[in-house]
Design an enzyme around this catalytic site. Structure first.
Site, PDB file in Angstrom:
ATOM      1  N   HIS A  87       0.829  -1.209   0.000  1.00 22.86           N
ATOM      2  CA  HIS A  87       0.000   0.000   0.000  1.00 22.86           C
ATOM      3  C   HIS A  87       0.862   1.257   0.000  1.00 22.86           C
ATOM      4  CE1 HIS A  87       0.957  -0.410   4.234  1.00 22.86           C
ATOM      5  NE2 HIS A  87       0.616   0.854   4.404  1.00 22.86           N
ATOM      6  N   LYS A 142       9.759  -8.815   5.042  1.00 30.52           N
ATOM      7  CA  LYS A 142      10.759  -9.456   5.919  1.00 30.52           C
ATOM      8  C   LYS A 142      11.477 -10.532   5.129  1.00 30.52           C
ATOM      9  CE  LYS A 142      12.151  -9.280  10.236  1.00 30.52           C
ATOM     10  NZ  LYS A 142      12.117  -8.086  11.083  1.00 30.52           N
ATOM     11  N   SER A 198      15.930   3.722  10.016  1.00 37.34           N
ATOM     12  CA  SER A 198      16.158   3.238   8.646  1.00 37.34           C
ATOM     13  C   SER A 198      15.512   4.185   7.634  1.00 37.34           C
ATOM     14  CB  SER A 198      15.564   1.837   8.459  1.00 37.34           C
ATOM     15  OG  SER A 198      16.473   0.859   8.909  1.00 37.34           O
ATOM     16  N   ASP A 211       4.188   6.104  11.571  1.00 34.77           N
ATOM     17  CA  ASP A 211       4.069   6.996  10.407  1.00 34.77           C
ATOM     18  C   ASP A 211       5.330   7.037   9.551  1.00 34.77           C
ATOM     19  OD1 ASP A 211       1.382   7.895  10.829  1.00 34.77           O
ATOM     20  OD2 ASP A 211       2.116   9.047  12.531  1.00 34.77           O
ATOM     21  N   LYS A 240       3.782  -1.923  12.024  1.00 35.56           N
ATOM     22  CA  LYS A 240       4.802  -1.110  12.706  1.00 35.56           C
ATOM     23  C   LYS A 240       5.028   0.208  11.964  1.00 35.56           C
ATOM     24  CE  LYS A 240       8.055  -3.744  14.031  1.00 35.56           C
ATOM     25  NZ  LYS A 240       9.235  -4.634  14.049  1.00 35.56           N
ATOM     26  N   LYS A 254       9.446  -2.589   3.400  1.00 33.94           N
ATOM     27  CA  LYS A 254      10.653  -2.530   4.231  1.00 33.94           C
ATOM     28  C   LYS A 254      10.603  -3.570   5.332  1.00 33.94           C
ATOM     29  CE  LYS A 254      14.140   0.405   5.538  1.00 33.94           C
ATOM     30  NZ  LYS A 254      14.926  -0.805   5.568  1.00 33.94           N
TER      31      LYS A 254
HETATM   32  P1  NAD Z   1      20.856 -10.272  17.532  1.00 28.96           P
HETATM   33  O1  NAD Z   1      21.188 -11.447  16.707  1.00 28.96           O
HETATM   34  O2  NAD Z   1      21.750  -9.077  17.462  1.00 28.96           O
HETATM   35  O3  NAD Z   1      20.721 -10.650  19.083  1.00 28.96           O
HETATM   36  C1  NAD Z   1      19.871 -11.618  19.594  1.00 28.96           C
HETATM   37  C2  NAD Z   1      20.531 -12.207  20.817  1.00 28.96           C
HETATM   38  O4  NAD Z   1      19.603 -13.090  21.469  1.00 28.96           O
HETATM   39  C3  NAD Z   1      21.768 -13.039  20.482  1.00 28.96           C
HETATM   40  O5  NAD Z   1      22.859 -12.573  21.230  1.00 28.96           O
HETATM   41  C4  NAD Z   1      21.352 -14.464  20.870  1.00 28.96           C
HETATM   42  O6  NAD Z   1      22.444 -15.251  21.346  1.00 28.96           O
HETATM   43  C5  NAD Z   1      20.337 -14.212  21.960  1.00 28.96           C
HETATM   44  N1  NAD Z   1      19.416 -15.328  22.200  1.00 28.96           N
HETATM   45  C6  NAD Z   1      18.897 -16.199  21.308  1.00 28.96           C
HETATM   46  N2  NAD Z   1      18.072 -17.070  21.915  1.00 28.96           N
HETATM   47  C7  NAD Z   1      18.075 -16.747  23.230  1.00 28.96           C
HETATM   48  C8  NAD Z   1      17.430 -17.278  24.383  1.00 28.96           C
HETATM   49  N3  NAD Z   1      16.591 -18.300  24.294  1.00 28.96           N
HETATM   50  N4  NAD Z   1      17.654 -16.696  25.588  1.00 28.96           N
HETATM   51  C9  NAD Z   1      18.490 -15.633  25.692  1.00 28.96           C
HETATM   52  N5  NAD Z   1      19.126 -15.090  24.632  1.00 28.96           N
HETATM   53  C10 NAD Z   1      18.930 -15.644  23.414  1.00 28.96           C
HETATM   54  O7  NAD Z   1      19.358  -9.887  17.115  1.00 28.96           O
HETATM   55  P2  NAD Z   1      18.622  -8.492  17.287  1.00 28.96           P
HETATM   56  O8  NAD Z   1      18.838  -7.711  16.037  1.00 28.96           O
HETATM   57  O9  NAD Z   1      18.988  -7.909  18.592  1.00 28.96           O
HETATM   58  O10 NAD Z   1      17.101  -8.951  17.272  1.00 28.96           O
HETATM   59  C11 NAD Z   1      16.441  -9.402  18.456  1.00 28.96           C
HETATM   60  C12 NAD Z   1      14.935  -9.282  18.261  1.00 28.96           C
HETATM   61  O11 NAD Z   1      14.613  -7.909  17.961  1.00 28.96           O
HETATM   62  C13 NAD Z   1      14.343 -10.101  17.109  1.00 28.96           C
HETATM   63  O12 NAD Z   1      13.045 -10.516  17.453  1.00 28.96           O
HETATM   64  C14 NAD Z   1      14.260  -9.080  15.973  1.00 28.96           C
HETATM   65  O13 NAD Z   1      13.282  -9.424  15.008  1.00 28.96           O
HETATM   66  C15 NAD Z   1      13.868  -7.842  16.755  1.00 28.96           C
HETATM   67  N6  NAD Z   1      14.166  -6.589  16.064  1.00 28.96           N
HETATM   68  C16 NAD Z   1      15.425  -6.252  15.683  1.00 28.96           C
HETATM   69  C17 NAD Z   1      15.647  -5.040  15.048  1.00 28.96           C
HETATM   70  C18 NAD Z   1      17.032  -4.567  14.672  1.00 28.96           C
HETATM   71  O14 NAD Z   1      17.167  -3.391  14.282  1.00 28.96           O
HETATM   72  N7  NAD Z   1      18.066  -5.370  14.788  1.00 28.96           N
HETATM   73  C19 NAD Z   1      14.580  -4.173  14.762  1.00 28.96           C
HETATM   74  C20 NAD Z   1      13.285  -4.538  15.181  1.00 28.96           C
HETATM   75  C21 NAD Z   1      13.096  -5.742  15.832  1.00 28.96           C
END
Ligand code: NAD
Length: 470
Positions: A64, A105, A361, A98, A93, A69
């Protein structure tokens, strides 16, 4: 562990919110559905000469608004349902904060620790090449970003591959965000999701009525926090929360969890993990046998920042935190959410709380399209105006300001100042919007339902503006 698929859970939450809106059934089903999913399998040559087959996906949930992204995830658990669910969350999100994008994804089903850097580079470049072939990437089409298991390094491989395949496109580097600064990244993107998480939690804690209902004092100061996952999001969220006055009493990582009621220094724990390869045995902290035990620790705020499905009906009844701040996507299943809300807790929903990443971003994408660094045009101008103003006041009063204070007031905004300020404004105003929707429903709905209502209304409006629906 919940048996309901992740995308079905997102849709359960959607349906619940949609019931509070008056939109036509047709438009609601168009908003909900995932428009396109691309599943690719390709061979990768390992460093030892053997060949392994890799499965990867890119889902585009809603066009839309263009581009669509969403991040790219490297994890062994990646599957089509997960990628679709996460792409849907991206649509909602972006609407909530906005940011003018549709949701998408991507994911590659690998454990990044099983591959060398050069193998990861080959996998990333091949994945990008496959996306280019099918028109699933481009500055005006689909713009990936980092997610679980990926970061600036992977984004730089994607940008370079895209750029080398489309060399006449001056906007090529806007094909992906979360890049290193020299490749067109924006200052503040690495910390953005964690920083946004902090702003969101701080805002929630500042609402005195809500805190009173939980039996807590307003403000972040002294609130006891447990963080699951010390990766990009968890580390920065914990660090900013600590700087904001909260006490980090527990941290869980892959290998285990640690607990210290008097507080953990986040940077010291991160350093300990880098040096020892584990957060366990951190001086002054108690080791917990299972990392999942950390979720059940006595604390005020629980910040799951790892993966989805961490709080299910199996452990929801044992969660002691009064605020569950969903930094990860989908950490609480739909049924567990109900149980936590029934127990009087507040859940700050993922699709709002971790939107700092996509917000910054968006700033990076704008920077790439405008080909100018934020602050370049106005920093010195503002400093000159501020200097003249202060000098005039000094002359009129006959008093001189101390130099350090003078320089602080005069300082014009640079890129990082502007990015962080834009992020703070976005997180605060979006929280207030969601809180207002909740209020309009006499506080009888959750923040998640309020966030969904707000997102559905905005996406429906965008479809109407396109003339697709009456
Ligand atoms: P990342 O890979 O940098 O870090 C995730 C960490 O979680 C790792 O260090 C991993 O070892 C740890 N982990 C995995 N399973 C675990 C468990 N069972 N118990 C404890 N620790 C555990 O990933 P991230 O970028 O920090 O993403 C984390 C979450 O945030 C995801 O759901 C992702 O979709 C969401 N997210 C990330 C971003 C971003 O900008 N990176 C943006 C929005 C949402």
């Amino acid at each position: 562990m919940s048996t309901i698929k992740f995308f079905d859970q997102v849709n359960q939450n959607f349906d619940k919110a949609a019931a509070y809106t008056k939109h036509d059934k047709g438009i609601l089903s168009q908003i909900k559905i995932c428009n396109s999913v691309y599943h690719i399998t390709f061979p990768v040559k390992r460093d030892d000469g053997s060949i392994t087959t890799v499965n990867a996906w890119r889902a585009e949930h809603s066009q839309h608004k263009l581009p669509v992204k969403g991040g790219i995830r490297y994890a062994p658990s990646v599957n089509e349902d997960e990628v679709m669910a996460l792409s849907a969350l991206m649509t909602y999100k972006c609407a909530i904060v906005d940011v003018p994008f549709g949701g998408a994804k991507g994911g590659i089903r690998i454990n990044k620790n099983d591959f060398s850097e050069s193998e990861l580079e080959r996998i990333t470049r091949r994945y990008t090449f496959e996306l280019i072939k099918k028109n699933f990437i481009g500055p005006g089409i689909d713009v990936p970003a980092p997610d679980y298991g990926t970061g600036a390094r992977e984004m730089s491989w994607i940008a370079d591959t895209y750029n080398s395949m489309t060399d006449s496109n001056i906007n090529a580097f806007a094909c992906v965000t979360g890049k290193p600064i020299p490749q067109g990244g924006v200052r503040g993107r690495t910390e953005a999701t964690g920083r946004g998480t902090f702003f969101g939690i701080r805002e929630a804690c500042d609402i005195a009525d809500d805190m009173k209902r939980l039996g807590l004092k307003p403000g972040l100061d002294g609130k006891r926090v447990v963080v699951q996952g010390l990766g990009n999001v968890g580390y920065y969220a914990a660090k900013f929360l600590q700087q904001g006055g909260a006490v980090i009493v527990g941290i869980a990582e892959y290998e285990g969890a640690i607990y210290a009621p008097k507080g953990l220094d986040v940077d010291a724990v991160a350093k300990h993990r880098r040096e020892k390869g584990s957060i366990l045995d951190f001086p002054g902290a108690k080791n917990l046998a299972k990392n999942s035990e950390a979720l059940e620790l006595d604390c005020d705020i629980l910040v799951p920042a790892a993966l989805e499905n961490q709080i299910t009906m199996d452990n929801a009844g044992r969660i002691k935190a009064r605020i569950i701040a969903e930094a990860a996507n989908g950490p609480v299943t739909a049924d567990a959410s109900e149980a936590l809300l029934a127990a009087g807790k507040i859940i700050i929903p993922d699709m709002y709380l971790n939107a700092g990443g996509v917000t910054v971003s968006y700033f990076e994408w704008l920077k790439n399209l405008s080909h100018v660094r934020f602050g370049r045009m106005n920093k010195r101008f503002e400093e000159d105006v501020n200097t003249r103003l202060l000098r005039t006041v000094e002359e009129m009063t006959g008093k001189k300001l101390p130099k350090a204070l003078f320089d602080t007031i005069v300082h014009g905004p640079d890129e990082e100042d502007l990015v962080n300020s834009g992020l703070e404004e976005t997180m605060i105003s979006s929280y207030r919007q969601i809180r207002e929707v909740k209020h309009q429903h006499n506080d009888a709905i959750s923040l998640r339902t309020a966030a969904f209502i707000s997102a559905i209304n905005k996406v429906a409006l965008a479809y109407k503006e396109l003339g697709i629906f009456p």
